[in-house]
Design an enzyme around this catalytic site. Structure first.
Site, PDB file in Angstrom:
ATOM      1  N   ASN A 157     -77.497-151.161  31.085  1.00  0.00           N
ATOM      2  CA  ASN A 157     -77.295-149.901  30.351  1.00  0.00           C
ATOM      3  C   ASN A 157     -75.857-149.400  30.450  1.00  0.00           C
ATOM      4  O   ASN A 157     -75.591-148.203  30.366  1.00  0.00           O
ATOM      5  CB  ASN A 157     -78.306-148.842  30.806  1.00  0.00           C
ATOM      6  CG  ASN A 157     -78.195-148.549  32.279  1.00  0.00           C
ATOM      7  OD1 ASN A 157     -77.321-149.074  32.958  1.00  0.00           O
ATOM      8  ND2 ASN A 157     -79.074-147.702  32.775  1.00  0.00           N
ATOM      9  N   HIS A 160     -72.799-146.318  34.968  1.00  0.00           N
ATOM     10  CA  HIS A 160     -73.415-145.470  35.992  1.00  0.00           C
ATOM     11  C   HIS A 160     -72.642-144.169  36.057  1.00  0.00           C
ATOM     12  O   HIS A 160     -71.413-144.174  35.981  1.00  0.00           O
ATOM     13  CB  HIS A 160     -73.372-146.131  37.373  1.00  0.00           C
ATOM     14  CG  HIS A 160     -73.622-145.136  38.480  1.00  0.00           C
ATOM     15  ND1 HIS A 160     -74.888-144.755  38.853  1.00  0.00           N
ATOM     16  CD2 HIS A 160     -72.769-144.381  39.218  1.00  0.00           C
ATOM     17  CE1 HIS A 160     -74.796-143.821  39.797  1.00  0.00           C
ATOM     18  NE2 HIS A 160     -73.529-143.580  40.041  1.00  0.00           N
TER      19      HIS A 160
HETATM   20  P1  GDP Z   1     -79.592-144.026  36.127  1.00  0.00           P
HETATM   21  O1  GDP Z   1     -79.182-142.982  37.122  1.00  0.00           O
HETATM   22  O2  GDP Z   1     -79.976-143.459  34.797  1.00  0.00           O
HETATM   23  O3  GDP Z   1     -78.570-145.118  35.976  1.00  0.00           O
HETATM   24  O4  GDP Z   1     -80.928-144.733  36.726  1.00  0.00           O
HETATM   25  P2  GDP Z   1     -81.358-145.122  38.241  1.00  0.00           P
HETATM   26  O5  GDP Z   1     -80.325-144.635  39.218  1.00  0.00           O
HETATM   27  O6  GDP Z   1     -82.759-144.702  38.449  1.00  0.00           O
HETATM   28  O7  GDP Z   1     -81.376-146.714  38.222  1.00  0.00           O
HETATM   29  C1  GDP Z   1     -80.217-147.442  38.425  1.00  0.00           C
HETATM   30  C2  GDP Z   1     -80.098-148.569  37.415  1.00  0.00           C
HETATM   31  O8  GDP Z   1     -81.124-149.532  37.594  1.00  0.00           O
HETATM   32  C3  GDP Z   1     -80.287-148.147  35.965  1.00  0.00           C
HETATM   33  O9  GDP Z   1     -79.058-147.682  35.458  1.00  0.00           O
HETATM   34  C4  GDP Z   1     -80.810-149.416  35.306  1.00  0.00           C
HETATM   35  O10 GDP Z   1     -79.735-150.309  35.012  1.00  0.00           O
HETATM   36  C5  GDP Z   1     -81.639-150.059  36.372  1.00  0.00           C
HETATM   37  N1  GDP Z   1     -83.071-149.741  36.396  1.00  0.00           N
HETATM   38  C6  GDP Z   1     -83.614-148.581  36.842  1.00  0.00           C
HETATM   39  N2  GDP Z   1     -84.948-148.611  36.756  1.00  0.00           N
HETATM   40  C7  GDP Z   1     -85.271-149.839  36.305  1.00  0.00           C
HETATM   41  C8  GDP Z   1     -86.522-150.508  36.006  1.00  0.00           C
HETATM   42  O11 GDP Z   1     -87.610-149.957  36.171  1.00  0.00           O
HETATM   43  N3  GDP Z   1     -86.474-151.803  35.537  1.00  0.00           N
HETATM   44  C9  GDP Z   1     -85.317-152.435  35.349  1.00  0.00           C
HETATM   45  N4  GDP Z   1     -85.339-153.689  34.875  1.00  0.00           N
HETATM   46  N5  GDP Z   1     -84.108-151.852  35.599  1.00  0.00           N
HETATM   47  C10 GDP Z   1     -84.078-150.566  36.069  1.00  0.00           C
HETATM   48 MG    MG Z   2     -78.783-143.185  39.298  1.00  0.00          MG
END
Ligand code: GDP
Ligand code: MG
Length: 194
Positions: A157, A160
């Site tokens: 995505n 960060h």
């Molecule tokens: P963010 O803060 O929106 O970037 O999300 P998070 O900190 O929860 O997660 C970190 C990163 O892990 C995200 O930016 C995604 O690239 C990845 N990610 C998070 N949740 C999932 C999931 O359930 N499945 C997969 N495949 N990737 C995930």
């Molecule tokens: Mg995060």
């Protein structure tokens, strides 16, 4: 309320060559770059501290992934080798480390009024599919849940951004030394002082 935020352009963003376009979005809103660093990859010690997640997160993410598998008619045993939510969450956590350890990473510290919230709203929600047009993930994100699950990796995505001011302080300390952050004024800081 002047805040700092850590922004990482993840491997997919750097490789796609959209660094300039992404930085444009932040700079146009008056956010000020006070730190920048191009890295081959995240050091494993940094990646593990950066993406440290507790058991509550593992359970929540594990349950979400089980639901995604059911919706997409994928067998969690094929992908994770288990149906246990906490175990699945731990595996996804490992995927997060691997994602930033792949590199290259372009790391930035931005500063500005309400910088944390402002940057998160410019970036958009975690999954590109649900990120609205106008957000960075909505406009440039190509990856989907199904692709990431099938390839057993994190959702690519692009970016960060720190979630809270406290998270920002912790993350900036992981990626930057204090002397690597600089101080200067943008023109509007003077123009708007009337
Ligand atoms: P963010 O803060 O929106 O970037 O999300 P998070 O900190 O929860 O997660 C970190 C990163 O892990 C995200 O930016 C995604 O690239 C990845 N990610 C998070 N949740 C999932 C999931 O359930 N499945 C997969 N495949 N990737 C995930
Ligand atoms: Mg995060």
């Amino acid at each position: 309320m002047v805040q700092k935020s850590l922004v990482l352009l993840k491997p997919d963003a750097v490789r796609r060559g959209i660094t300039g376009e992404v930085l444009d979005r932040f700079e146009q809103t008056g956010l000020k770059i006070i730190g920048a660093k191009l890295l081959n990859a995240a050091d494993p010690e940094v990646s593990h501290k950066h993406y440290y997640k507790d058991e509550e997160w593992h359970k929540k993410v594990g349950e979400l992934n089980l639901k995604d598998c059911a919706d997409l008619e994928l067998d969690p045993m094929d992908i994770f080798g288990t149906k246990d939510a906490v175990e699945i969450g731990r595996i996804v956590n490992e995927w997060l480390f691997a994602y930033v350890e792949k590199g290259p990473i372009f790391a930035f510290v931005f500063e500005g009024p309400h910088a944390v919230e402002k940057i998160r709203s410019l970036v958009g929600p975690t999954y590109p599919v649900t990120a609205p047009p106008g957000t960075i993930r909505g406009d440039y994100g190509l990856d989907s849940t199904v692709t990431s699950l099938q390839r057993k990796r994190a959702v690519y995505n692009l970016i960060h951004a720190s979630g809270t001011p406290e998270e920002a302080e912790y993350e900036i300390g992981l990626w930057f030394k204090p002397e690597e952050l600089i101080s200067y004024r943008r023109p509007e800081e003077d123009v708007y002082q009337y």
